[in-house]
Design a protein around this motif. Structure first.
Motif, PDB file in Angstrom:
ATOM      1  N   GLU A  92       0.841  -1.213   0.000  1.00 52.04           N
ATOM      2  CA  GLU A  92       0.000   0.000   0.000  1.00 52.04           C
ATOM      3  C   GLU A  92       0.871   1.256   0.000  1.00 52.04           C
ATOM      4  N   ILE A  93       1.962   1.252   0.770  1.00 58.82           N
ATOM      5  CA  ILE A  93       2.885   2.392   0.792  1.00 58.82           C
ATOM      6  C   ILE A  93       3.499   2.598  -0.593  1.00 58.82           C
ATOM      7  N   SER A  94       3.899   1.531  -1.243  1.00 60.70           N
ATOM      8  CA  SER A  94       4.466   1.632  -2.597  1.00 60.70           C
ATOM      9  C   SER A  94       3.431   2.200  -3.568  1.00 60.70           C
ATOM     10  N   ARG A  95       2.191   1.724  -3.474  1.00 65.06           N
ATOM     11  CA  ARG A  95       1.118   2.224  -4.348  1.00 65.06           C
ATOM     12  C   ARG A  95       0.886   3.709  -4.110  1.00 65.06           C
ATOM     13  N   LEU A  96       0.852   4.113  -2.821  1.00 68.66           N
ATOM     14  CA  LEU A  96       0.607   5.519  -2.495  1.00 68.66           C
ATOM     15  C   LEU A  96       1.773   6.397  -2.963  1.00 68.66           C
ATOM     16  N   LYS A  97       3.004   5.919  -2.843  1.00 72.55           N
ATOM     17  CA  LYS A  97       4.169   6.681  -3.327  1.00 72.55           C
ATOM     18  C   LYS A  97       4.067   6.884  -4.840  1.00 72.55           C
ATOM     19  N   SER A  98       3.702   5.812  -5.544  1.00 70.90           N
ATOM     20  CA  SER A  98       3.557   5.890  -6.990  1.00 70.90           C
ATOM     21  C   SER A  98       2.448   6.877  -7.352  1.00 70.90           C
ATOM     22  N   GLU A  99       1.334   6.812  -6.627  1.00 71.30           N
ATOM     23  CA  GLU A  99       0.215   7.733  -6.862  1.00 71.30           C
ATOM     24  C   GLU A  99       0.652   9.171  -6.588  1.00 71.30           C
ATOM     25  N   LYS A 100       1.447   9.378  -5.532  1.00 68.53           N
ATOM     26  CA  LYS A 100       1.951  10.720  -5.199  1.00 68.53           C
ATOM     27  C   LYS A 100       2.831  11.248  -6.330  1.00 68.53           C
ATOM     28  N   GLU A 101       3.701  10.375  -6.843  1.00 71.41           N
ATOM     29  CA  GLU A 101       4.568  10.788  -7.950  1.00 71.41           C
ATOM     30  C   GLU A 101       3.729  11.182  -9.173  1.00 71.41           C
ATOM     31  N   ASP A 102       2.703  10.362  -9.464  1.00 73.78           N
ATOM     32  CA  ASP A 102       1.813  10.670 -10.600  1.00 73.78           C
ATOM     33  C   ASP A 102       1.114  12.008 -10.388  1.00 73.78           C
ATOM     34  N   LEU A 103       0.628  12.244  -9.143  1.00 70.48           N
ATOM     35  CA  LEU A 103      -0.055  13.498  -8.839  1.00 70.48           C
ATOM     36  C   LEU A 103       0.911  14.681  -8.907  1.00 70.48           C
ATOM     37  N   SER A 104       2.138  14.475  -8.416  1.00 75.64           N
ATOM     38  CA  SER A 104       3.147  15.539  -8.495  1.00 75.64           C
ATOM     39  C   SER A 104       3.439  15.890  -9.949  1.00 75.64           C
ATOM     40  N   THR A 105       3.550  14.855 -10.782  1.00 76.21           N
ATOM     41  CA  THR A 105       3.790  15.086 -12.217  1.00 76.21           C
ATOM     42  C   THR A 105       2.611  15.829 -12.832  1.00 76.21           C
ATOM     43  N   SER A 106       1.393  15.401 -12.514  1.00 73.91           N
ATOM     44  CA  SER A 106       0.192  16.068 -13.031  1.00 73.91           C
ATOM     45  C   SER A 106       0.122  17.510 -12.554  1.00 73.91           C
ATOM     46  N   LEU A 107       0.457  17.742 -11.276  1.00 72.90           N
ATOM     47  CA  LEU A 107       0.443  19.096 -10.726  1.00 72.90           C
ATOM     48  C   LEU A 107       1.467  19.976 -11.432  1.00 72.90           C
ATOM     49  N   ALA A 108       2.638  19.419 -11.684  1.00 69.04           N
ATOM     50  CA  ALA A 108       3.684  20.175 -12.376  1.00 69.04           C
ATOM     51  C   ALA A 108       3.216  20.547 -13.779  1.00 69.04           C
ATOM     52  N   LYS A 109       2.576  19.586 -14.482  1.00 70.88           N
ATOM     53  CA  LYS A 109       2.060  19.861 -15.834  1.00 70.88           C
ATOM     54  C   LYS A 109       0.984  20.936 -15.778  1.00 70.88           C
ATOM     55  N   ALA A 110       0.059  20.787 -14.827  1.00 72.57           N
ATOM     56  CA  ALA A 110      -1.041  21.755 -14.709  1.00 72.57           C
ATOM     57  C   ALA A 110      -0.497  23.142 -14.379  1.00 72.57           C
ATOM     58  N   THR A 111       0.491  23.196 -13.506  1.00 67.25           N
ATOM     59  CA  THR A 111       1.100  24.484 -13.139  1.00 67.25           C
ATOM     60  C   THR A 111       1.766  25.107 -14.357  1.00 67.25           C
ATOM     61  N   SER A 112       2.458  24.288 -15.122  1.00 68.93           N
ATOM     62  CA  SER A 112       3.125  24.767 -16.324  1.00 68.93           C
ATOM     63  C   SER A 112       2.097  25.280 -17.324  1.00 68.93           C
ATOM     64  N   GLU A 113       1.020  24.499 -17.513  1.00 69.08           N
ATOM     65  CA  GLU A 113      -0.033  24.915 -18.453  1.00 69.08           C
ATOM     66  C   GLU A 113      -0.703  26.195 -17.969  1.00 69.08           C
ATOM     67  N   LEU A 114      -0.893  26.302 -16.624  1.00 68.55           N
ATOM     68  CA  LEU A 114      -1.510  27.508 -16.063  1.00 68.55           C
ATOM     69  C   LEU A 114      -0.622  28.717 -16.300  1.00 68.55           C
ATOM     70  N   LYS A 115       0.689  28.570 -16.119  1.00 68.93           N
ATOM     71  CA  LYS A 115       1.627  29.672 -16.352  1.00 68.93           C
ATOM     72  C   LYS A 115       1.607  30.082 -17.830  1.00 68.93           C
ATOM     73  N   THR A 116       1.568  29.046 -18.697  1.00 68.72           N
ATOM     74  CA  THR A 116       1.527  29.331 -20.130  1.00 68.72           C
ATOM     75  C   THR A 116       0.237  30.067 -20.478  1.00 68.72           C
ATOM     76  N   SER A 117      -0.890  29.602 -19.966  1.00 62.35           N
ATOM     77  CA  SER A 117      -2.187  30.245 -20.226  1.00 62.35           C
ATOM     78  C   SER A 117      -2.196  31.658 -19.672  1.00 62.35           C
ATOM     79  N   LYS A 118      -1.642  31.859 -18.481  1.00 64.01           N
ATOM     80  CA  LYS A 118      -1.606  33.195 -17.867  1.00 64.01           C
ATOM     81  C   LYS A 118      -0.734  34.125 -18.702  1.00 64.01           C
ATOM     82  N   ALA A 119       0.392  33.577 -19.166  1.00 62.19           N
ATOM     83  CA  ALA A 119       1.310  34.389 -19.978  1.00 62.19           C
ATOM     84  C   ALA A 119       0.600  34.802 -21.269  1.00 62.19           C
ATOM     85  N   LEU A 120      -0.159  33.875 -21.883  1.00 63.91           N
ATOM     86  CA  LEU A 120      -0.896  34.183 -23.111  1.00 63.91           C
ATOM     87  C   LEU A 120      -1.974  35.204 -22.825  1.00 63.91           C
ATOM     88  N   ALA A 121      -2.670  35.034 -21.684  1.00 61.41           N
ATOM     89  CA  ALA A 121      -3.732  35.972 -21.331  1.00 61.41           C
ATOM     90  C   ALA A 121      -3.155  37.358 -21.068  1.00 61.41           C
TER      91      ALA A 121
END
Length: 126
Positions: A92-121
């Motif tokens: 379960e700890i391994s699964r949660l770590k993997s899920e955390k990594e996936d969420l961190s990656t998704s958050l980083a992508k979303a943050t990057s996309e948000l910065k790009t969208s804000k810069a365009l706006a």
């Protein structure tokens, strides 16, 4: 004739004394035998009690060993169950770590996309 009678009487007295000596010796040996027999009987009774006590101690030890074996078996079962639980928790700890990594990656992508969208706006509003 009187000499022969006297000699016979002397022999008879000697035999009577021998018989008395033998009787006393028999009485002494009989007494010693009885004492030895009584002592042996007493010793046998004492040994019998000691043997009985030892048998009881052996039975008690067998019961103690059986109880300890049961406790060991129970503890082995508990350890096995705990090992299974630990293994499940590690999975379960391994699964949660993997899920955390996936969420961190998704958050980083979303943050990057948000910065790009804000810069365009910001550039579109300027």
């Amino acid at each position: 004739l009187s000499d022969k009678v006297a000699e016979s009487e002397d022999k008879a007295k000697a035999r009577a004394e021998e018989a008395e000596t033998l009787r006393r010796r028999i009485d002494t040996l009989t007494a010693e035998l009885k004492q030895t027999s009584d002592s042996s009987t007493s010793e046998a009774a004492s040994l019998s009690k000691q043997i009985s006590a030892l048998k009881t101690q052996i039975d008690d030890l067998h019961n103690t060993v059986a109880d300890l074996n049961n406790k060991i078996s129970s503890q082995e079962t508990t350890i096995s169950e705990q090992t299974t639980t630990i293994s499940s928790l590690n999975d379960e700890i391994s699964r949660l770590k993997s899920e955390k990594e996936d969420l961190s990656t998704s958050l980083a992508k979303a943050t990057s996309e948000l910065k790009t969208s804000k810069a365009l706006a910001d550039s579109n509003s300027a």
